[in-house]
Design an enzyme around this catalytic site. Structure first.
Site, short mmCIF file in Angstrom:
data_model
loop_
_atom_site.label_atom_id
_atom_site.label_comp_id
_atom_site.label_asym_id
_atom_site.label_seq_id
_atom_site.Cartn_x
_atom_site.Cartn_y
_atom_site.Cartn_z
N GLU A 119 0.84 -1.20 0.00
CA GLU A 119 0.00 0.00 0.00
C GLU A 119 0.88 1.25 0.00
OE1 GLU A 119 -2.60 0.30 3.39
OE2 GLU A 119 -3.53 2.15 2.65
N SER A 178 -3.27 3.88 6.84
CA SER A 178 -3.33 2.67 6.02
C SER A 178 -4.70 2.01 6.15
CB SER A 178 -2.24 1.70 6.50
OG SER A 178 -2.52 0.40 6.01
N CYS A 220 2.79 -1.93 22.22
CA CYS A 220 1.84 -2.90 22.80
C CYS A 220 2.37 -3.57 24.06
CB CYS A 220 1.49 -3.96 21.77
SG CYS A 220 1.11 -3.26 20.17
N GLU A 239 -17.81 -2.88 11.19
CA GLU A 239 -17.13 -3.12 9.91
C GLU A 239 -16.19 -4.32 9.97
OE1 GLU A 239 -17.05 -0.33 11.70
OE2 GLU A 239 -15.08 0.64 11.70
N CYS A 241 -2.28 -0.47 13.04
CA CYS A 241 -2.40 -1.66 13.87
C CYS A 241 -3.00 -1.40 15.24
CB CYS A 241 -1.03 -2.28 14.11
SG CYS A 241 -0.15 -2.62 12.62
N GLU A 265 -12.32 -2.77 19.18
CA GLU A 265 -12.08 -2.99 17.75
C GLU A 265 -12.85 -4.22 17.25
OE1 GLU A 265 -8.04 -2.98 15.19
OE2 GLU A 265 -8.30 -4.77 16.39
#
Lengths: 177, 592
Positions: B282, B326, B522, B373, B306, B368
């Site tokens: 991408e 992205s 994370c 979606e 992410c 999330e």
């Protein structure tokens, strides 16, 4: 919030009725003045309350957005100070001082008399939207204790028995208008 | 420098230092429940009392600056009694429910009461804080009756993340730390990062516990239950079992998951590799559009996608840059989508009969997974997200002796991953992983950095930058010849904001920017074992680099199972199937 709001607050000098649009225009002027200034939140809130007569959610969110603060932070300041109100207030805001000097000289009895006379509790407004009742913590007039403030008027050495008389003056003034 | 005496020891500190910091220098740990290193003291908990000669009452050492010649005593009867009284007063308001509280074994208040020898729990018996449980968001549960108003959460939310969802409301005994006017958390902007839950000394903010949903799925004979684990889990899960921070437990974790009854133990790392292929392509496509087609509408720099806390932040705070992010789903969601299609097909199951559980270092991943979606397979692609802490509790519920478990191997075909995927768990890692692949794709030459590490983007500095000049290219990417590719990395949302503002003002230009919501990435996520400070972050980061360096396979594009999934199923990067399953879109949200 109503389209037309009566402008009656002590810190406002407009002296009349303003459209919501005009009120927001004035608020934006204040916000521009305080843009980027540290410690600007409290004066902005004071002036906003002067313009809108209270601090509705829509106004607080507008202030938060413009001042790059979170709504929660702004709400924290508003809910800390008894001066600020998030509910519509009556045309005349009565603040009973319960600071130390006023308290020992009978402030509490004056508050009780007002509650009885107006038939409302602290934080409430009379159904005719004429009076709201709130508690203050010292207005810096301890020598005149006990003191109540009605909008900008200081009433000194108030006695519970005089409450009816004081309120009548405002009620009569209203009828004359 | 200022000189002072603490318990007859002479100490020298820089002007502006607080007594608590001076004591730390000579190995005296003054107890506190609110102090956070690096931030202005809140002075809220009042536990850190010490005696200063010349001052009749004890003072709070976190917020009392050292003066020259000061004499401090930290261990006198007066100090011990005063600290004990403060803790007794905190306990008198605190509706602890200690026997059933999630923080039963790591509550800082309870530990402090024990350490200080508090024996009387009833001396100040009186009104308790009002019970108010807020379960309005998918990720976090707040219980104000347990809150001790230390304001650590206010600091991390406002200062580190720049979000400010919670603040002190009201005043006096009735004041509550919470969203505006004590409304539910869902009524204000909260990115669900859970940094508040990770820093809370007591059980006032925790993740929404979903362990029972996983047990139910595991016991449902109709379901094939698969599990994926994020890279950061393997560097932290051991802490739930008293192992030191940074102990790598990949093998034990795999065995534990299998023993819990999961039908297949897979790795989010597999889809981290997949993310690199999709995101790398991408980025190259965007660069081509900008440099070759001279398309002025192409959105550069491109941001990584992410971190779900970052996505939530961008949707509320910077909707104008959403097309710069992205379109790749996060590795967690890519995993869910391929597990319920590619893998379901392989085992001859319908998507709805496959149940996907994620183990994440993150609370925002719960949010999330619940996004509408994220249903490319027909239903939710990921069914339940558990935090590292929840997995630790689940292993305890199952009675597994974690430390003595043998090492296990992840299952095929979604379990094999490169070292590049491991470092997705730390700040700078996604950038390094992407560069390892993009560089080789573009130049056809091996990635030239020593040990394959891009050191300028590693480490705990808040904002990091690097650039690399593309000297030679394969014919397909010849337009990049001579181009200086500029990248930046930020972790912690207040740092993300700094980068975005620099880009928006034109002060800096970049091609690619990595953002991780939580400090350290994370590994410092809101779902990780408590308590996370910089030394813990560094230990976990070191573990992930060690995991990466220990692998033969270090680059995402060399992962044979990634090559296979394209051959068998996805066809090509950014192809039709990829768009259907691996990419998403973002939407503006109101900022409150």
């Amino acid at each position: 919030m109503t389209e037309q709001s009566k402008c009656s607050n002590s810190t406002c000098c407009c002296g009349g009725e303003l459209s919501e649009q005009e009120m927001f225009r004035r608020l934006d002027k204040v916000l521009d003045e305080y843009h980027g200034k540290p410690g600007g939140l409290i004066p902005v809130l004071q002036m906003a309350q002067g313009i809108f007569s209270y601090l509705p959610e829509k106004v607080l969110k507008h202030i938060a957005g413009k001042m790059e603060k979170s709504y929660s932070e702004v709400a924290g300041v508003v809910s800390f100070y008894s001066f600020f109100s998030t509910h519509p207030r009556g045309k005349y805001l009565i603040r009973v001082c319960l600071g130390t000097a006023c308290y020992v000289r009978g402030g509490k009895e004056i508050l009780d008399a007002l509650k009885k006379e107006l038939n409302i509790d602290v934080g409430e407004t009379t159904p005719d939207r004429l009076f709201s009742l709130e508690i203050g913590r010292c207005f810096g007039s301890c020598g005149l204790a006990p003191v109540i403030l009605i909008n900008d008027d200081v009433h000194r050495r108030v006695k519970p028995s005089k409450i009816g008389e004081i309120l009548t003056r405002y009620r009569v003034g209203e009828e004359k208008q | 420098m200022l000189k002072l005496t603490i318990n007859n020891n002479e100490v020298e500190v820089a002007p502006g230092s607080m007594i608590l910091e001076a004591a730390e220098k000579i190995g005296i740990k003054i107890p506190t429940l609110c102090y956070l290193k690096g931030f202005p003291p809140a002075g809220a908990c009042r536990v850190c009392l010490v005696e200063v000669e010349g001052i009749p009452d004890p003072v709070a050492s976190c917020s009392t600056p050292v003066t020259n010649g000061m004499t401090v005593r930290t261990n006198t009867k007066m100090v011990r009694d005063a600290r004990r009284t403060v803790v007794e007063l905190l306990l008198s308001e605190h509706e602890g429910e200690c026997q059933t509280c999630e923080r039963g074994d790591d509550c800082e208040l309870r530990q402090l009461a024990l350490d200080l020898g508090v024996k009387d729990n009833e001396r100040y018996a009186g009104e308790k804080a009002a019970k108010h449980s807020d379960v309005s968001t998918p990720a976090l549960v707040r219980d104000s009756a347990k809150c001790i108003s230390c304001r650590r959460c206010v600091t991390v939310c406002g200062e580190i993340q720049g979000v400010g969802s919670i603040s002190p409301q009201g005043r006096g005994f009735k004041s509550i730390i919470g969203p505006a006017f004590c409304s539910p958390l869902s009524e204000v902007t909260c990115v669900q990062c859970g940094q508040c839950a990770a820093i809370c000394p007591v059980g006032a903010i925790t993740e929404c516990d979903q362990i029972d949903e996983v047990w139910a799925a595991l016991e449902d004979p109709k379901k094939t239950v698969v599990v994926q684990t994020a890279p950061a889990i393997r560097a932290a899960l051991g802490e739930c079992f008293e192992m030191p921070p940074g102990t790598l437990v990949t093998g034990k974790m795999t065995t534990a998951l299998r023993m819990l009854g999961f039908d297949a133990v897979f790795d989010t790392n597999f889809t981290a590799d997949l993310t690199i292929i999709e995101e790398g392509n991408e980025l190259l496509t965007r660069l081509k559009k900008a440099l070759v087609d001279k398309d002025e509408n192409v959105a550069l720099p491109m941001f990584t996608s992410c971190s779900p806390g970052w996505i939530n932040y961008a949707e509320s705070f910077y909707p104008q840059i959403l097309d710069h992010i992205s379109s790749c789903k996060s590795p967690q969601q890519m995993f869910g989508a391929v597990a319920k299609t590619y893998y379901a097909d392989k085992i001859d199951k319908k998507p709805e009969d496959v149940f996907v559980v994620s183990i994440m270092p993150c609370t925002a991943k719960k949010f999330e997974a619940a996004r509408p979606e994220m249903q490319s397979s027909g239903g939710p692609d990921v069914d339940v997200v558990l935090t590292t802490r929840e997995l630790g509790r689940m292993i305890k519920q199952a009675g597994l002796d974690f430390e003595s478990l043998p090492d296990g191997e992840m299952d095929s075909p979604l379990g094999l991953s490169s070292g590049a995927a491991d470092i997705f768990g730390n700040t700078g890692g996604v950038m390094e992983a992407a560069l390892r692949t993009v560089y080789e794709l573009v130049t056809g030459k091996p990635f030239p950095f020593p040990q394959l590490h891009v050191t300028p983007v590693a480490g705990l500095q808040g904002v990091k930058e690097a650039s690399v000049v593309v000297e030679e290219t394969v014919p397909e990417w010849s337009f990049l010849k001579g181009v200086e590719v500029k990248v930046a990395v930020a972790h912690g949302l207040a740092n993300a904001r700094k980068i975005i503002e620099k880009v928006r003002s034109g002060e800096a230009t970049y091609h690619f920017i990595e953002i991780m919501c939580c400090p350290g990435g994370c590994i410092g996520g809101g779902g990780q074992p408590r308590f996370t400070d910089d030394s813990v972050r560094q230990a976990r980061i070191a573990a992930l680099y060690k995991e990466d360096e220990g692998k033969q396979l270090r680059k995402s594009h060399e992962n044979p199972d990634i090559i296979k999934i394209y051959k068998e199923f996805l066809e090509k990067p950014l192809g039709h199937k990829s768009h259907e399953l691996l990419h998403t879109h973002y939407q503006e949200r109101e900022r409150v």
